[in-house]
Design a protein around this motif. Structure first.
Motif, PDB file in Angstrom:
ATOM      1  N   ASN A   1      41.629  19.131  30.341  1.00 54.06           N
ATOM      2  CA  ASN A   1      41.804  19.022  28.647  1.00 54.06           C
ATOM      3  C   ASN A   1      41.198  20.046  27.907  1.00 54.06           C
ATOM      4  O   ASN A   1      40.671  20.825  26.892  1.00 54.06           O
ATOM      5  CB  ASN A   1      40.825  17.963  28.311  1.00 54.06           C
ATOM      6  CG  ASN A   1      41.097  16.463  28.132  1.00 54.06           C
ATOM      7  OD1 ASN A   1      42.388  16.574  28.213  1.00 54.06           O
ATOM      8  ND2 ASN A   1      39.995  15.648  28.846  1.00 54.06           N
ATOM      9  N   ASN A   2      41.065  21.085  28.987  1.00 55.22           N
ATOM     10  CA  ASN A   2      40.777  22.964  28.314  1.00 55.22           C
ATOM     11  C   ASN A   2      42.302  23.701  28.741  1.00 55.22           C
ATOM     12  O   ASN A   2      42.396  23.726  29.802  1.00 55.22           O
ATOM     13  CB  ASN A   2      39.666  23.212  29.605  1.00 55.22           C
ATOM     14  CG  ASN A   2      38.391  22.576  29.338  1.00 55.22           C
ATOM     15  OD1 ASN A   2      38.374  22.364  28.184  1.00 55.22           O
ATOM     16  ND2 ASN A   2      37.271  22.813  30.106  1.00 55.22           N
ATOM     17  N   VAL A   3      42.648  24.122  28.222  1.00 58.14           N
ATOM     18  CA  VAL A   3      43.464  25.193  27.726  1.00 58.14           C
ATOM     19  C   VAL A   3      42.468  27.130  28.166  1.00 58.14           C
ATOM     20  O   VAL A   3      41.551  27.444  26.605  1.00 58.14           O
ATOM     21  CB  VAL A   3      44.296  25.016  26.920  1.00 58.14           C
ATOM     22  CG1 VAL A   3      45.220  26.504  26.919  1.00 58.14           C
ATOM     23  CG2 VAL A   3      44.762  23.925  26.511  1.00 58.14           C
ATOM     24  N   GLN A   4      42.388  27.462  28.817  1.00 57.49           N
ATOM     25  CA  GLN A   4      41.634  28.809  28.483  1.00 57.49           C
ATOM     26  C   GLN A   4      43.313  29.546  27.821  1.00 57.49           C
ATOM     27  O   GLN A   4      44.685  29.954  28.622  1.00 57.49           O
ATOM     28  CB  GLN A   4      42.014  29.780  30.296  1.00 57.49           C
ATOM     29  CG  GLN A   4      40.766  28.521  30.770  1.00 57.49           C
ATOM     30  CD  GLN A   4      40.021  28.380  30.694  1.00 57.49           C
ATOM     31  OE1 GLN A   4      38.802  29.406  29.651  1.00 57.49           O
ATOM     32  NE2 GLN A   4      38.736  27.634  29.655  1.00 57.49           N
ATOM     33  N   ILE A   5      42.798  30.928  27.336  1.00 61.90           N
ATOM     34  CA  ILE A   5      43.719  31.985  26.785  1.00 61.90           C
ATOM     35  C   ILE A   5      43.460  33.334  27.174  1.00 61.90           C
ATOM     36  O   ILE A   5      41.997  33.177  27.027  1.00 61.90           O
ATOM     37  CB  ILE A   5      43.246  31.493  24.822  1.00 61.90           C
ATOM     38  CG1 ILE A   5      43.682  29.938  24.988  1.00 61.90           C
ATOM     39  CG2 ILE A   5      44.787  32.505  23.720  1.00 61.90           C
ATOM     40  CD1 ILE A   5      42.367  30.259  23.513  1.00 61.90           C
ATOM     41  N   HIS A   6      44.709  34.022  27.231  1.00 60.34           N
ATOM     42  CA  HIS A   6      44.258  34.756  27.897  1.00 60.34           C
ATOM     43  C   HIS A   6      45.313  36.510  26.641  1.00 60.34           C
ATOM     44  O   HIS A   6      46.474  36.052  27.066  1.00 60.34           O
ATOM     45  CB  HIS A   6      44.838  35.488  28.741  1.00 60.34           C
ATOM     46  CG  HIS A   6      44.575  36.778  29.821  1.00 60.34           C
ATOM     47  ND1 HIS A   6      45.168  37.231  30.242  1.00 60.34           N
ATOM     48  CD2 HIS A   6      43.577  37.952  29.197  1.00 60.34           C
ATOM     49  CE1 HIS A   6      44.610  38.657  30.415  1.00 60.34           C
ATOM     50  NE2 HIS A   6      43.778  39.131  29.531  1.00 60.34           N
ATOM     51  N   LEU A   7      44.695  37.339  25.817  1.00 65.28           N
ATOM     52  CA  LEU A   7      45.646  37.493  25.114  1.00 65.28           C
ATOM     53  C   LEU A   7      45.350  38.950  25.938  1.00 65.28           C
ATOM     54  O   LEU A   7      44.588  40.227  26.286  1.00 65.28           O
ATOM     55  CB  LEU A   7      45.394  38.033  23.749  1.00 65.28           C
ATOM     56  CG  LEU A   7      45.757  36.669  22.758  1.00 65.28           C
ATOM     57  CD1 LEU A   7      44.793  35.392  23.250  1.00 65.28           C
ATOM     58  CD2 LEU A   7      45.257  36.774  21.374  1.00 65.28           C
ATOM     59  N   SER A   8      46.821  40.096  25.808  1.00 62.96           N
ATOM     60  CA  SER A   8      46.833  41.234  26.557  1.00 62.96           C
ATOM     61  C   SER A   8      47.724  42.101  26.094  1.00 62.96           C
ATOM     62  O   SER A   8      48.621  41.655  25.924  1.00 62.96           O
ATOM     63  CB  SER A   8      46.773  41.260  27.783  1.00 62.96           C
ATOM     64  OG  SER A   8      47.311  40.907  28.334  1.00 62.96           O
TER      65      SER A   8
END
Length: 114
Positions: free
Chosen positions: A88-95
């Protein structure tokens, strides 16, 4: 998922959000603050991340989210939004294109039936 953030988008966001901080829309203010050009609003990036994620996961509801910015993103630059689903978690990574980390965060999601 890659997205190029344009000057026009940032000017529009500044207008509708009423966040007209000069560092986001004025070249000389950005230079005075030590940036090559204006920087993208953090809230714009957070909202964009939510929109992009929900576009591909229309049966989910984001109940809560958090994001920690590590660096500023310059206007007229491409950003890569990477989403990794972990239950139920979504890890977000912006690069950026050169792998420069912009932000890390988490969406706490729930499935819903329409």
């Amino acid at each position: 998922m890659k997205k190029f953030i344009t000057t026009e988008e940032i000017h529009h966001y500044a207008k509708v959000s009423k966040d007209n901080a000069s560092i986001h829309i004025d070249q000389s203010a950005a230079h005075q603050a030590g940036f090559e050009r204006p920087i993208v609003h953090g809230m714009y990036l957070m909202g964009l991340a939510q929109s992009l994620y929900l576009k591909t996961h229309p049966n989910q509801w984001i109940q809560q989210y958090e994001m920690r910015f590590q660096q500023s993103l310059l206007v007229d630059q491409e950003v890569d939004f990477h989403f990794e689903i972990q239950g139920n978690n979504v890890q977000i990574h912006l690069s950026t294109f050169n792998q420069k980390n912009i932000a890390l965060g988490t969406f706490y999601v729930k499935e819903w039936n329409s």
